[in-house]
Enzyme design. Structure first.
Site: not given
Ligand code: 13P
Ligand code: ZN
Length: 273
Positions: A116, A139, A141, A169, A210
């Site tokens: 990413e 980023h 999940h 908040e 995602h």
């Molecule tokens: P990477 O291991 O390449 O960072 O990818 C993980 C991910 O969350 C892709 O969206």
């Molecule tokens: Zn991801």
């Protein structure tokens, strides 16, 4: 100074471990980037090596030309960062056009920066242009936020308003709101363009089905933002699972809160339902 003794590296590692402990980083899920300050580069320069090959970023970020970034490695696990940061993270340098990078530290057992990287660098570029103090893009999940993308309409106004309502908040922590990217193939330039476009307005972008991207000035602000949004999403998941809202915070109450807390809440989020 050795990279691992530097405060920015310690902060980077701590965030990775905090995210892992939250349960947001199954396998290699998620990635982190940090735009180093000039004085931080000088501080660790003696620990960097400038002999690796230049490689294409996959997009162009001219406003970041020549800068250095600490980033997680692609396919590396957040849970391993604290145990072996040199094998799971790296520092990259960008060339004078902002089109290529080279690894100057880390990934000692091989590998490349996160897939990413285009999204991270384009987000960091957009943010730098608005406020040069922005340095972190994260980023993750985040389970509950992802769950909501299967149920709520994928609109900025709706995600912002529903998440604001779940914790008093929230409008204070993310007054500008949240953007939503519909499902797209991850890892490329297209999703990076869509995300960085939202980062012009927001510090948070949700990727449908995602995860989430957050941007901030430091590790605390960025982790805190991710944590606040995800906590709010968790409450919403519980509320929806209990049969839905029976009462909530009303638009005029948000306006009152905004006045007392000195924040501006865009009216587009305070629509009548
Ligand atoms: P990477 O291991 O390449 O960072 O990818 C993980 C991910 O969350 C892709 O969206
Ligand atoms: Zn991801």
């Amino acid at each position: 100074m050795a990279v691992l003794d530097a405060e920015f590296a310690q902060g980077f590692i701590r965030l990775c471990n905090d995210g892992w402990e939250q349960g947001w980083h199954e396998r290699n899920g998620g990635n982190l980037s940090y735009r180093m300050k000039a004085e931080e580069v000088e501080e660790v320069r003696s620990d960097l090596k400038f002999d690796a090959a230049w490689q294409p970023i996959g997009t162009s970020v001219p406003a970041l030309a020549g800068e250095f970034f600490m980033v997680t490695g692609s396919g590396k696990y957040f849970r391993n960062v604290i145990l072996d940061p040199e094998a799971n993270t790296c520092i990259i340098e960008l060339d004078d056009k902002g089109e290529n990078f080279r690894i100057v530290w880390g990934l000692v057992k091989g590998g490349r920066p996160t897939s990413e990287l285009p999204s991270h660098l384009m987000n960091l570029e957009v943010k730098k242009k608005i406020n040069p103090d922005y340095r972190v893009v994260y980023h993750a999940h985040t389970t509950n936020t992802i769950a909501l993308t299967f149920v709520l309409p994928l609109k900025d106004e709706i995600f912002t308003r529903e998440l604001w309502e779940m914790a008093t908040e929230c409008p204070v922590v993310f007054p500008d709101g949240i953007g939503v990217v519909h499902w797209m193939v991850p890892g490329g330039r297209d999703i990076a363009v869509a995300t960085s476009d939202l980062m012009k307005k927001y510090d948070v972008a949700i990727w449908a089905h995602h995860g989430m991207f957050c941007a901030g000035t430091d590790f605390d602000m960025t982790f805190g933002l991710m944590h606040t949004v995800e906590k709010s999403a968790e409450i919403l998941v519980k509320v929806l699972s209990m049969g839905g809202k029976k009462q909530t915070i009303q638009p005029d109450e948000f306006r009152h809160l905004a006045k007392d807390f000195g924040v501006t809440l865009p009216e587009k989020f305070l629509y009548e339902k």
